[in-house]
Design a protein around this motif. Structure first.
Motif, PDB file in Angstrom:
ATOM      1  N   THR A 167     -23.013 -59.146  70.182  1.00 39.68           N
ATOM      2  CA  THR A 167     -23.044 -58.122  69.144  1.00 39.68           C
ATOM      3  C   THR A 167     -23.701 -58.674  67.883  1.00 39.68           C
ATOM      4  O   THR A 167     -23.940 -59.880  67.756  1.00 39.68           O
ATOM      5  CB  THR A 167     -21.630 -57.638  68.803  1.00 39.68           C
ATOM      6  OG1 THR A 167     -20.931 -58.706  68.125  1.00 39.68           O
ATOM      7  CG2 THR A 167     -20.862 -57.241  70.054  1.00 39.68           C
ATOM      8  N   SER A 168     -23.958 -57.801  66.919  1.00 35.43           N
ATOM      9  CA  SER A 168     -24.603 -58.221  65.672  1.00 35.43           C
ATOM     10  C   SER A 168     -23.740 -59.191  64.878  1.00 35.43           C
ATOM     11  O   SER A 168     -24.247 -59.980  64.081  1.00 35.43           O
ATOM     12  CB  SER A 168     -24.930 -56.998  64.816  1.00 35.43           C
ATOM     13  OG  SER A 168     -23.729 -56.325  64.433  1.00 35.43           O
ATOM     14  N   SER A 169     -22.424 -59.163  65.122  1.00 37.10           N
ATOM     15  CA  SER A 169     -21.515 -60.076  64.422  1.00 37.10           C
ATOM     16  C   SER A 169     -21.316 -61.388  65.165  1.00 37.10           C
ATOM     17  O   SER A 169     -20.570 -62.260  64.703  1.00 37.10           O
ATOM     18  CB  SER A 169     -20.163 -59.403  64.201  1.00 37.10           C
ATOM     19  OG  SER A 169     -19.530 -59.134  65.441  1.00 37.10           O
ATOM     20  N   GLN A 249      -6.221 -52.672  71.281  1.00 38.41           N
ATOM     21  CA  GLN A 249      -7.663 -52.768  71.079  1.00 38.41           C
ATOM     22  C   GLN A 249      -8.382 -53.072  72.388  1.00 38.41           C
ATOM     23  O   GLN A 249      -9.489 -52.563  72.630  1.00 38.41           O
ATOM     24  CB  GLN A 249      -7.976 -53.826  70.030  1.00 38.41           C
ATOM     25  CG  GLN A 249      -7.619 -53.414  68.608  1.00 38.41           C
ATOM     26  CD  GLN A 249      -7.766 -54.556  67.618  1.00 38.41           C
ATOM     27  OE1 GLN A 249      -7.553 -55.727  67.942  1.00 38.41           O
ATOM     28  NE2 GLN A 249      -8.116 -54.216  66.389  1.00 38.41           N
ATOM     29  N   GLU A 288     -13.910 -56.848  63.184  1.00 37.77           N
ATOM     30  CA  GLU A 288     -13.447 -55.773  62.298  1.00 37.77           C
ATOM     31  C   GLU A 288     -12.897 -54.648  63.170  1.00 37.77           C
ATOM     32  O   GLU A 288     -13.513 -54.247  64.156  1.00 37.77           O
ATOM     33  CB  GLU A 288     -14.620 -55.286  61.428  1.00 37.77           C
ATOM     34  CG  GLU A 288     -14.212 -54.433  60.247  1.00 37.77           C
ATOM     35  CD  GLU A 288     -13.993 -52.990  60.644  1.00 37.77           C
ATOM     36  OE1 GLU A 288     -13.071 -52.361  60.102  1.00 37.77           O
ATOM     37  OE2 GLU A 288     -14.730 -52.497  61.527  1.00 37.77           O
ATOM     38  N   LEU A 290     -12.450 -51.391  63.090  1.00 35.24           N
ATOM     39  CA  LEU A 290     -12.998 -50.047  63.233  1.00 35.24           C
ATOM     40  C   LEU A 290     -14.469 -50.111  63.656  1.00 35.24           C
ATOM     41  O   LEU A 290     -14.797 -49.927  64.815  1.00 35.24           O
ATOM     42  CB  LEU A 290     -12.818 -49.261  61.931  1.00 35.24           C
ATOM     43  CG  LEU A 290     -11.359 -49.039  61.503  1.00 35.24           C
ATOM     44  CD1 LEU A 290     -11.287 -48.307  60.178  1.00 35.24           C
ATOM     45  CD2 LEU A 290     -10.598 -48.265  62.573  1.00 35.24           C
ATOM     46  N   VAL A 291     -15.349 -50.400  62.735  1.00 39.85           N
ATOM     47  CA  VAL A 291     -16.773 -50.459  63.061  1.00 39.85           C
ATOM     48  C   VAL A 291     -17.058 -51.608  64.030  1.00 39.85           C
ATOM     49  O   VAL A 291     -17.836 -51.462  64.983  1.00 39.85           O
ATOM     50  CB  VAL A 291     -17.610 -50.606  61.778  1.00 39.85           C
ATOM     51  CG1 VAL A 291     -19.091 -50.784  62.116  1.00 39.85           C
ATOM     52  CG2 VAL A 291     -17.422 -49.390  60.880  1.00 39.85           C
ATOM     53  N   GLY A 292     -16.417 -52.750  63.803  1.00 38.56           N
ATOM     54  CA  GLY A 292     -16.641 -53.894  64.678  1.00 38.56           C
ATOM     55  C   GLY A 292     -16.223 -53.620  66.110  1.00 38.56           C
ATOM     56  O   GLY A 292     -16.950 -53.956  67.057  1.00 38.56           O
ATOM     57  N   THR A 294     -15.950 -50.678  67.454  1.00 34.31           N
ATOM     58  CA  THR A 294     -16.844 -49.643  67.970  1.00 34.31           C
ATOM     59  C   THR A 294     -18.129 -50.255  68.506  1.00 34.31           C
ATOM     60  O   THR A 294     -18.599 -49.909  69.598  1.00 34.31           O
ATOM     61  CB  THR A 294     -17.170 -48.625  66.866  1.00 34.31           C
ATOM     62  OG1 THR A 294     -15.955 -48.006  66.425  1.00 34.31           O
ATOM     63  CG2 THR A 294     -18.117 -47.554  67.372  1.00 34.31           C
ATOM     64  N   GLU A 295     -18.717 -51.167  67.747  1.00 31.53           N
ATOM     65  CA  GLU A 295     -19.941 -51.819  68.225  1.00 31.53           C
ATOM     66  C   GLU A 295     -19.662 -52.636  69.476  1.00 31.53           C
ATOM     67  O   GLU A 295     -20.460 -52.646  70.431  1.00 31.53           O
ATOM     68  CB  GLU A 295     -20.536 -52.723  67.152  1.00 31.53           C
ATOM     69  CG  GLU A 295     -21.854 -53.346  67.612  1.00 31.53           C
ATOM     70  CD  GLU A 295     -22.331 -54.499  66.755  1.00 31.53           C
ATOM     71  OE1 GLU A 295     -23.512 -54.859  66.887  1.00 31.53           O
ATOM     72  OE2 GLU A 295     -21.532 -55.057  65.982  1.00 31.53           O
TER      73      GLU A 295
END
Length: 332
Positions: A167-169, A249, A288, A290-292, A294-295
């Motif tokens: 992922t981007s993170s 999660q 993260e 929520l957004v994390g 989701t990605e």
């Protein structure tokens, strides 16, 4: 990155097969217990320890996950994996007792031409032990191996596939899928995979999609034809991440990642499928919520779709009269 489930540190994969019965098993073994959840979408599932993974229940981490052919007979695979883990001193501790936690899922491959007259006891417990004992944190084979050995689809030989991404993170996510779908993984009678938009560097042939879709391409192709009632199917798999997730999660990750089935199989999640996807987290990197998350789910769904296509692309035909052709036999 080898584009495999073992790109996640601390994850090992082992296969075992029996060519005579045309079936096999795959063990996903975690070096340390992993947070895990399950999402079931098919109408005819076969699972082991799925209740344990319910969010309301106590145990959060598992030692391994067993994937198997053999329909309900294959549920014994988890016992073989459990036996090997017990020998290693692994398991959930209850005072002096250690109980290895091994959920699992099975697919139906009993009518693929293999000799299923195995006597009083099916061989899946022993195959599960062998798969766990051979599990390695390195390369492993794809196609007609392990739980995908005897798998089929509506039009072509099924198989076991895997893929990975970042992922981007910086979180890694990977999948391993045994593809035994009631539907088709390719478009119409051609070489194009439904998962083509998500393909990376020609990993399943680089054929893309057809220039246009005809009515014939979009008609339903299922095992046995439109009147089929047999439950000869089921696509099962595991998606794993090194992100730090809670059990709820992980459940959400499994739910989002299941989208990959719909991107790669047509039709999918049918009454005579038993589609199951486990999600597991080794909890090495924060994400993260929520957004994390989701990605992470978005990338996981792409990885699942790619793994499904790779399983069929890598498969080889079974050596029996009338056996389904492999993709490479027809298009390679």
């Amino acid at each position: 990155m080898n584009n495999l489930l073992t790109d996640i540190a601390g994850v090992r994969v082992g296969h075992a097969e029996d060519a005579k019965i045309a079936s096999g098993v795959t063990a996903v073994v975690f070096d340390q217990p992993a947070v895990a959840a399950i999402d079931v979408r098919g109408g005819g599932p076969g699972t082991r320890e799925d209740a344990l993974l319910d969010l309301a229940n106590t145990v959060e981490r598992v030692d391994a996950i067993a994937l198997s052919g053999g329909s309900a007979f294959g549920l014994e695979t988890g016992g073989g994996v459990q036996a090997w883990l017990a020998e290693q001193g692994r398991g959930f501790r209850v005072r002096e007792a250690l109980i290895p936690i091994v959920p699992g899922a099975i697919l139906f491959d009993l009518l693929n031409g293999g000799d299923k007259a195995w006597g009083r006891f099916a061989p899946y417990r022993d195959l599960g032990y062998a798969a766990a004992a051979s599990a390695a944190a390195s390369d492993f084979a794809l196609g007609s191996v392990g739980a995908g050995f005897g798998a089929t689809t509506a039009t072509l030989k099924g198989g076991l596939g895997s893929a990975s991404a970042v992922t981007s993170s910086g979180a890694r996510v990977a999948a391993i899928i045994a593809v035994n779908a009631v539907g088709s993984v390719t478009v119409g009678d051609g070489p194009w995979f439904w998962a083509a938009p998500f393909e990376v560097t020609g990993e399943f042939g680089g054929r893309g999609l057809p220039n246009k879709f005809t009515e014939d391409m979009l008609r339903m192709r299922i095992k046995g034809g439109p009147a089929a009632a047999e439950r000869e199917n089921t696509t099962i798999g595991v998606v794993v991440t090194d992100a730090t997730l809670t059990k709820p999660q992980a459940k959400r990750l499994a739910m989002i990642a299941h989208t990959g089935f719909a991107r790669a199989i047509y039709p999918v999640h049918a009454p005579n499928d038993g589609d199951v996807l486990f999600a597991a987290a080794t909890c090495e990197k924060p994400v993260e919520p929520l957004v994390g998350l989701t990605e992470l789910g978005m990338v996981a769904a792409n990885v699942v779709a790619r793994a499904i296509a790779r399983g069929v692309y890598s498969a080889t035909a079974l050596p029996f009269p009338g056996a389904q052709p492999a993709w490479k036999d027809r298009f390679g």
